[in-house]
Design a protein around this motif. Sequence first.
Motif, short mmCIF file in Angstrom:
data_model
loop_
_atom_site.label_atom_id
_atom_site.label_comp_id
_atom_site.label_asym_id
_atom_site.label_seq_id
_atom_site.Cartn_x
_atom_site.Cartn_y
_atom_site.Cartn_z
N GLU A 1 0.84 -1.20 0.00
CA GLU A 1 0.00 0.00 0.00
C GLU A 1 0.87 1.25 0.00
N ARG A 2 1.96 1.17 0.77
CA ARG A 2 2.86 2.32 0.81
C ARG A 2 3.50 2.55 -0.56
N MET A 3 3.77 1.47 -1.27
CA MET A 3 4.35 1.61 -2.61
C MET A 3 3.35 2.27 -3.56
N ARG A 4 2.08 1.90 -3.38
CA ARG A 4 1.05 2.53 -4.24
C ARG A 4 0.96 4.02 -3.94
N ILE A 5 1.02 4.33 -2.67
CA ILE A 5 0.96 5.75 -2.29
C ILE A 5 2.17 6.47 -2.85
N ALA A 6 3.32 5.78 -2.79
CA ALA A 6 4.54 6.39 -3.33
C ALA A 6 4.39 6.66 -4.82
N ALA A 7 3.77 5.70 -5.54
CA ALA A 7 3.57 5.89 -6.98
C ALA A 7 2.72 7.13 -7.24
N ARG A 8 1.67 7.28 -6.44
CA ARG A 8 0.81 8.46 -6.59
C ARG A 8 1.59 9.74 -6.29
N ASN A 9 2.38 9.69 -5.21
CA ASN A 9 3.15 10.88 -4.83
C ASN A 9 4.15 11.25 -5.92
N ILE A 10 4.76 10.23 -6.50
CA ILE A 10 5.79 10.51 -7.52
C ILE A 10 5.18 11.24 -8.71
N SER B 1 0.03 28.92 -18.75
CA SER B 1 -0.87 27.78 -18.93
C SER B 1 -0.20 26.45 -18.59
N ILE B 2 1.09 26.49 -18.30
CA ILE B 2 1.81 25.23 -17.99
C ILE B 2 1.39 24.76 -16.60
N ARG B 3 0.91 23.56 -16.54
CA ARG B 3 0.49 22.99 -15.26
C ARG B 3 0.23 21.49 -15.46
N PRO B 4 0.13 20.76 -14.34
CA PRO B 4 -0.30 19.36 -14.47
C PRO B 4 -1.69 19.32 -15.07
N ARG B 5 -1.86 18.56 -16.11
CA ARG B 5 -3.16 18.58 -16.79
C ARG B 5 -4.01 17.38 -16.43
N LYS B 6 -3.38 16.25 -16.18
CA LYS B 6 -4.16 15.09 -15.76
C LYS B 6 -3.33 14.26 -14.79
N ILE B 7 -3.95 13.87 -13.70
CA ILE B 7 -3.28 12.98 -12.76
C ILE B 7 -4.29 11.92 -12.35
N GLY B 8 -3.91 10.69 -12.48
CA GLY B 8 -4.86 9.65 -12.10
C GLY B 8 -4.25 8.27 -12.16
N PRO B 9 -4.95 7.31 -11.58
CA PRO B 9 -4.43 5.93 -11.61
C PRO B 9 -4.75 5.25 -12.95
N THR C 1 -0.50 1.52 -10.58
CA THR C 1 0.20 2.42 -11.51
C THR C 1 -0.52 3.77 -11.59
N TRP C 2 0.27 4.81 -11.49
CA TRP C 2 -0.28 6.16 -11.60
C TRP C 2 0.39 6.91 -12.75
N VAL D 1 2.62 17.17 -24.21
CA VAL D 1 2.66 16.99 -22.75
C VAL D 1 3.76 16.01 -22.37
N ALA D 2 4.18 16.12 -21.14
CA ALA D 2 5.12 15.14 -20.58
C ALA D 2 4.30 14.16 -19.76
N THR D 3 4.52 12.90 -20.01
CA THR D 3 3.78 11.87 -19.28
C THR D 3 4.71 11.21 -18.27
N LEU D 4 4.26 11.18 -17.05
CA LEU D 4 5.06 10.57 -15.99
C LEU D 4 4.29 9.39 -15.44
N VAL D 5 4.91 8.25 -15.44
CA VAL D 5 4.23 7.04 -14.95
C VAL D 5 5.04 6.45 -13.81
N ALA D 6 4.38 6.15 -12.73
CA ALA D 6 5.03 5.45 -11.61
C ALA D 6 4.31 4.14 -11.39
N ASP D 7 5.05 3.07 -11.35
CA ASP D 7 4.45 1.75 -11.39
C ASP D 7 5.02 0.87 -10.28
N SER D 8 4.17 0.45 -9.38
CA SER D 8 4.63 -0.45 -8.32
C SER D 8 4.12 -1.87 -8.56
N GLN D 9 3.64 -2.11 -9.77
CA GLN D 9 2.96 -3.36 -10.07
C GLN D 9 3.90 -4.57 -9.88
#
Lengths: 160, 597
Positions: free
Chosen positions: A26-35, A93-101, A106-107, B9-17
Amino acid sequence: MPSGEQSEVLVSGVNEFAGAVEGLKERMRIAARNIVTEGALILADAMKEQYRARPGGSRRVSHITGKVYYAGAPNFPASPPNPTIRTGNTLNSIRPRKIGPINIDTWMSQTGPGTSYERYPELGTKFIRVPFPMVKMGIENSEERLQALAEAEWAEAEGV
Amino acid sequence: MALGLPPVVATLVADSQEFNASMDESIGKMEAFGAAGDTAGARFTKFADKASTMIIGLGVALGAYGIDKAIKFQTALDQVRNTTNATAGTIDKISKSAINLSNNTTSSAIDIVGAYQAAEQAGYKWAKAQATVTASAKLAQITQQPVVDVTKALIAAQNLGLTSGMSAAKVADTLSIALKGNENGLQGVMAILQGKVGSSFAAYHQSLGESVAVANEFSQANFTNTRQIASFIGKIGEFKGPMVDLTDENGKITKSTAGWVDSLVEAGLNVDKVKEKFSGPDGLINGLNYLKQAAGGSLPQLQKYLQAIWGTSGTPAAMALIKNLGTLTTTVEKTKSASAGGLNTAFGISQKDIDNQMKELRNKAENVLQGVGMFLLPDVRDVANWTDNTIKFFQSHPLVSKIASDSAISLFGAAVAYKIGKGLVSVVSGIKSIFAGTAITANTTATQLNTDALLGKTPGGVVGGGAGRDAEDAAKLAPIGLSEGLVAAAGAGGAYFIVKKVLMPTPGAVTALANIPATAYQNSVSKHGTNTPPFKGAVLEVVGVGPDAMSMWVTKKELAKYEASMASQAGLTPYTAPKHHKKGKTTINIKASVKLH
């Protein structure tokens, strides 16, 4: 206890171990999201850092119409590959445009500008022979920071 | 997007799979291991070897839990170190005291460290901090409150100026008595007492018991306007002050420099009596009792008296206390017998509670595991102590005593001590390696080899060698442009790898790539269905690096498919390069993934 060389062996702690591993996962998943979340911000910052400030005097307001004009070449020429701020719209206009799992483990995040014409200086056209790849340069310049972020997050998640 | 063109865009993927899949596998092995061991009548002919393996399995299981606790415990201690002026010696004392207190109370060792942090931040020296936290831990058990909150409240109480000459335990006992029936209200009570209210009580030398009991009454009545309460208590000061009266020929007071004297006289009260009651010890309670008595059971009369003394603004506060004045008086009387012994008595009673007993039992178990985990942390310094503690723990563990001889226990201790002595980069990695591959067989061998190494029989290192293999791979991969940080990370244990693109590899890079371990190459071959190096002359986009099967090569076309697949799953719009920009590459990917080695 059986006699001779034979022995009965009991094992405990399986559930605790499984629980600890689940926690680790679970911590690894959270880390993936944080990264990807923090990484997106790093990328955005790095892209913005590529911009060159607008030269003094390049902005002119018409006394007659009140319209604003931004002077380019030849008075205030561009300096590729770094883009020069003119209106600042693309920069802002530069900003994170999409963040999701993508899935539970995997995020993904996507970062970039939002103006419709940004792709032309980024990639170049027949009129822009030397492109201004602020996204590409931003990525290259943020690699170390992203690596450090990933390293820290994974290590923290692993409890190293 | 205008013109229907996708964004750059720059795509960043983090994968703990992959990491998590590996961990699932380790759970499966552990469960299978446990199932085999749990089977009644399971027989092993080579007892010593199997038993040592078993102990490692058990130790790992306990360690995994203990490490988690130990990390939290260590983090809590680090916070104390970082946020206070505590010396290394004090930190050591806190560590020992926290575990000791936790063994005997319902508070966890980690929470008790938090309590010490509060005491250190308050500037307490060790003796006072220890006394305060000890009393707080007991009071926390009695009141069923978090020890950190109780400690902060106790510190606040000690700072009120009402506790001169009182020990922390006596203060805690006073709080315990004064809060009777409102054990959850300690925070609320202290919130009222801090600031003007507490300083008013202190200024007029009122007792701690009365102050806390009165504040508790206000808290329970939800009367929390501290300005009004402070003003209400301030009357005690006026009663204690000098009075200048003017009397007529008959000795009757006709004029006073204090306006309230007139009010009292007009209300028909005896000024001297009122003054005497309010200005004595526990004056507020005694004064209110006197007024109640003087009113003779008449509520309107009582309200008239209260009005005469406090006016419109203070009367509601007085009425809030009058309602339960009998109970309040009894409570204040009881607080006078508060003592350190009283706290211990109340604590002793609370220990008989089955819930508290269970919590203590849990704490003891956790603290033992924490002790094991503590010494598994990377910054372990005292290996010998750890080994002693571990062996003592295993010897006293009934399960282990059934399955292991003393020599087997020593074997385990020696093996782990050796590993730690060599400075394991990551204990978690060590746990993973134990359960990876042919774990059971390998562990027995590993234990023996490590013990041999410890005893100087062999010069070799830790069995497993994951770090060394990674370093070798990293060296091979360095020429293709991987950063030092990435190489170092790979060498340090392969915790993760960042995929980066390699466009048009140079001849040197191709050679380096060709030297990637055979398994990786085979994996690549199976993926691409050809044994021709897929990278020769091609534009490669993604290079996954890592030992063994973790390497992955993807062509530009495959990358696009991969991205489209991921984007589709994520509900994103996949990006495809526009035809008129064939030469340009617009999506640049950075992928992070976790690898288990």
